[in-house]
Write a protein that holds these residues in place. Structure first.
Motif, PDB file in Angstrom:
ATOM      1  N   LEU A 150      30.026   0.547  71.334  1.00  0.00           N
ATOM      2  CA  LEU A 150      29.058  -0.517  71.596  1.00  0.00           C
ATOM      3  C   LEU A 150      29.422  -1.807  70.863  1.00  0.00           C
ATOM      4  O   LEU A 150      29.251  -2.906  71.405  1.00  0.00           O
ATOM      5  N   THR A 189      24.626   6.138  76.430  1.00  0.00           N
ATOM      6  CA  THR A 189      23.958   5.987  75.135  1.00  0.00           C
ATOM      7  C   THR A 189      22.614   6.706  75.127  1.00  0.00           C
ATOM      8  O   THR A 189      22.287   7.412  74.167  1.00  0.00           O
ATOM      9  N   LEU A 203      30.112   6.343  69.340  1.00  0.00           N
ATOM     10  CA  LEU A 203      29.262   5.583  70.248  1.00  0.00           C
ATOM     11  C   LEU A 203      28.982   4.190  69.692  1.00  0.00           C
ATOM     12  O   LEU A 203      29.032   3.195  70.424  1.00  0.00           O
TER      13      LEU A 203
END
Length: 185
Positions: free
Chosen positions: A108, A59, A104
């Motif tokens: 998450l 990240t 992403l």
């Protein structure tokens, strides 16, 4: 000119539709994960420390990389290129930025739903804040299409300001000469 603006408007409208649908989908998914309404993981499992660290490092690497990639792709567009070419390149760069950050964010959210780990929660919140700054922009695309016109306007402003400064410095130099002449008398 109206034809250019209509093409720019239609491109920005399309990009904003992608952006809005994407944000709404991610927000709904995140809210469902927060209130444990997703049917995927009914029981929270602790994520391994290795997985957590790798996701955090990924990240931290992906966010600035994607943000930096966008202007790099836009700088590669040659000045005076065809409007269709410029719009295509802008769309491609916008899609890359939007969907990379979205992938992403989804990862998450899923990891947060799986483990309940607050690190994944806070990184998701940071990504939502980041999406605010990734909204497609009409002036940015127009600047890519008409760089010469905007640069000429800027040069005229600079030239006008420098002429005013030259006039001020000339007056200052004349005052110094007058003061020097008075001192010699």
């Amino acid at each position: 000119m109206k034809e250019k603006n209509s093409k720019i408007d239609s491109a920005i409208k399309l990009l904003k539709q992608h952006y809005n649908i994407n944000i709404i989908f991610l927000a709904v998914l995140f809210i469902f994960a927060m209130f444990q309404l997703l049917p995927f993981f009914t029981e929270k499992q602790p994520a391994s420390i290795v997985l957590e660290r790798y996701i955090i490092v990924i990240t931290i690497i992906v966010i600035p990389s994607v943000l930096k990639l966008f202007p790099i792709l836009l700088k590669k567009i040659p000045a005076g290129a065809d409007i269709g070419y410029v719009i295509g390149k802008y769309k491609k760069a916008s899609y890359i930025r939007l969907y990379t950050l979205s992938a992403l964010t989804i990862a998450l959210i899923i990891l947060y739903d799986y483990s309940g780990n607050m690190n994944f929660f806070w990184f998701t919140v940071v990504l939502f804040i980041l999406f605010i700054y990734c909204k497609p922009s009409f002036p940015e695309l127009e600047r890519l299409i008409n760089p010469v016109i905007l640069d000429n306007v800027h040069e005229k402003e600079v030239n006008t300001n420098s002429k005013a400064e030259d006039n001020d410095s000339t007056k200052y130099d004349e005052k110094e000469d007058d003061e020097d002449d008075e001192g010699k008398i």
